[in-house]
Design an enzyme around this catalytic site. Structure first.
Site, PDB file in Angstrom:
ATOM      1  N   SER A  52       0.717  -1.106  -0.054  1.00 61.12           N
ATOM      2  CA  SER A  52      -0.024   0.078   0.049  1.00 61.12           C
ATOM      3  C   SER A  52       0.710   1.202   0.033  1.00 61.12           C
ATOM      4  CB  SER A  52      -1.023  -0.012   1.124  1.00 61.12           C
ATOM      5  OG  SER A  52      -0.310  -0.046   2.522  1.00 61.12           O
ATOM      6  N   ASP A 356      -3.976   7.600   8.243  1.00 60.10           N
ATOM      7  CA  ASP A 356      -5.013   6.678   8.593  1.00 60.10           C
ATOM      8  C   ASP A 356      -4.668   5.823   9.581  1.00 60.10           C
ATOM      9  OD1 ASP A 356      -3.377   5.078   7.127  1.00 60.10           O
ATOM     10  OD2 ASP A 356      -5.151   4.529   5.564  1.00 60.10           O
ATOM     11  N   HIS A 359      -0.765   4.362   7.153  1.00 60.21           N
ATOM     12  CA  HIS A 359      -0.216   4.981   5.897  1.00 60.21           C
ATOM     13  C   HIS A 359      -0.175   6.773   6.166  1.00 60.21           C
ATOM     14  CE1 HIS A 359      -3.190   1.902   4.443  1.00 60.21           C
ATOM     15  NE2 HIS A 359      -2.025   1.317   3.938  1.00 60.21           N
TER      16      HIS A 359
END
Length: 381
Positions: A52, A356, A359
């Site tokens: 991610s 969040d 990240h």
């Protein structure tokens, strides 16, 4: 007596008193030295592999879900498939190379153009093969096979039409840059079921799997490898919330010591692997980038760089000190024990490092990218 340095995008103009020419010469030398150390990219295409940290829409496209608002609000003004309020490190690096943002391999909407590269990174991916508990089925080995298929089909298209403009040229596969930012999930995910000694013992197997994938890419013609190590995992709000409830597990920065210890151990062995790769393939260019040091320095000196919150999520639920609730992800609303809770965005994400809980914000990503581009955290060529 004074020196006036007038900066524009392409040059520095100097107005100075004649008596301080010597001082100016020293300043000029320092500026030139900094420029000499900076990273200069020149690649026709980029092929990215990872999780991610560099996913530009792969997992969302592949699994059929939309990354919810407020993701994307800062730059794209709408969700872009990235788990971030805006751009990722890879986006800033693509800008530095004067190349367009990378399209996700699995994204079929909007006539994606892959002429300047392709992104195989998918959120939740690991280096080791995925298992039933994995968030993403697209482990590193799968991403490599996706690339090999992408390359074979691209070359097939080019044989039929040499001017085909939506895939990389044959030359780009050899001269392109192969970027890697993966391994975080192998380590952080393992803490839910393994002890620190067990995780440290597994690093060799993780890197053997990584080596297998790199060899396949090399055998297919890849020669330019750009490898990021993993960041300080113990400083993520998610890991602090899960593993840092006991203050004795935290270091002076408020990070979980054991996770950072695992990250550092992995990074030491990864750097050794990069050195091995350079000796094994002398015709390859291998660059190792110390992301860990950049990110840890950002967290340790957050106020120096204009950030007010070093370890607290911007988009989350629960308020200080972490604003993270594992039951509800950024942008979503859930009923928990009969009460509706929503993970909302903060008012100003530019003063947060964490977006969040897992990240980084666009502002933090931009800072990390700027440090990468100095060249001071890279070894090997």
């Amino acid at each position: 007596m004074f020196v006036l340095l007038i900066f524009d995008r392409h040059k520095v103009r100097v107005v100075m008193d004649s008596k301080i020419v010597a001082v100016f010469q020293v300043v000029t030398f320092c500026i030139c030295l900094a420029a000499a150390n900076s990273v200069a990219f020149s690649y026709p295409a980029v092929f990215n592999f990872g999780d991610s940290n560099s996913d530009t829409g792969e997992l969302g496209a592949a699994m059929g879900f939309l990354v919810a608002p407020p993701n994307g609000e800062k730059y794209f003004k709408t969700p872009s498939g990235r788990f971030c309020d805006g751009r990722l490190i890879v986006d800033f690096l693509m800008d530095a190379m004067k190349l367009p943002f990378l399209n996700a391999y699995m994204n079929s909407v909007g006539l994606p153009n892959f002429q300047r590269g392709c992104n195989f990174a998918a959120a939740g991916s690991t280096i080791l093969p995925a298992n039933a508990a994995s968030i993403s089925p697209f482990s590193f080995g799968v991403q490599v096979y996706q690339f090999l298929r992408f390359r074979a089909l691209s070359l097939q298209l080019l044989q039929g039409n040499k001017s085909y403009q939506y895939v990389p040229s044959e030359d780009s596969f050899e001269k392109g840059l192969y970027m890697f930012d993966i391994g975080q999930n192998d380590l952080a995910g393992a803490f839910y079921s393994k002890t620190l000694p067990q995780i440290l013992a597994s690093i060799q197997a993780i890197l053997l799997e990584f080596e297998t994938g790199i060899k396949k890419l090399y055998d297919s013609g890849a020669r330019n490898f750009w490898i990021h190590n993993t960041g300080p995992l113990g400083c993520l709000p998610q890991t602090v919330a899960q593993f840092g409830t006991n203050p004795s597990t935290l270091d002076e920065l408020g990070c979980v010591s054991s996770l950072n210890q695992a990250a550092k151990a992995f990074n030491i062995q990864l750097q050794a692997f990069c050195s091995k790769l350079k000796s094994q393939y002398p015709d390859a260019n291998v660059t190792h980038v110390d992301i860990y040091t950049i990110k840890l320095n950002l967290i340790a000196n957050s106020s120096k760089y204009g950030f007010k919150h070093s370890i607290m999520a911007c988009c989350g639920h629960g308020g200080p000190p972490l604003n993270f609730d594992s039951r509800v992800s950024c942008g979503l609303t859930k009923i928990v024990n009969g009460t509706e809770i929503t993970a909302k965005s903060c008012n100003d994400s530019s003063v947060y490092i964490s977006w969040d809980g897992t990240h980084y914000t666009e502002a933090a990503n931009e800072h990390v990218a700027s440090q990468i581009l100095t060249g001071n955290y890279s070894t090997g060529k």
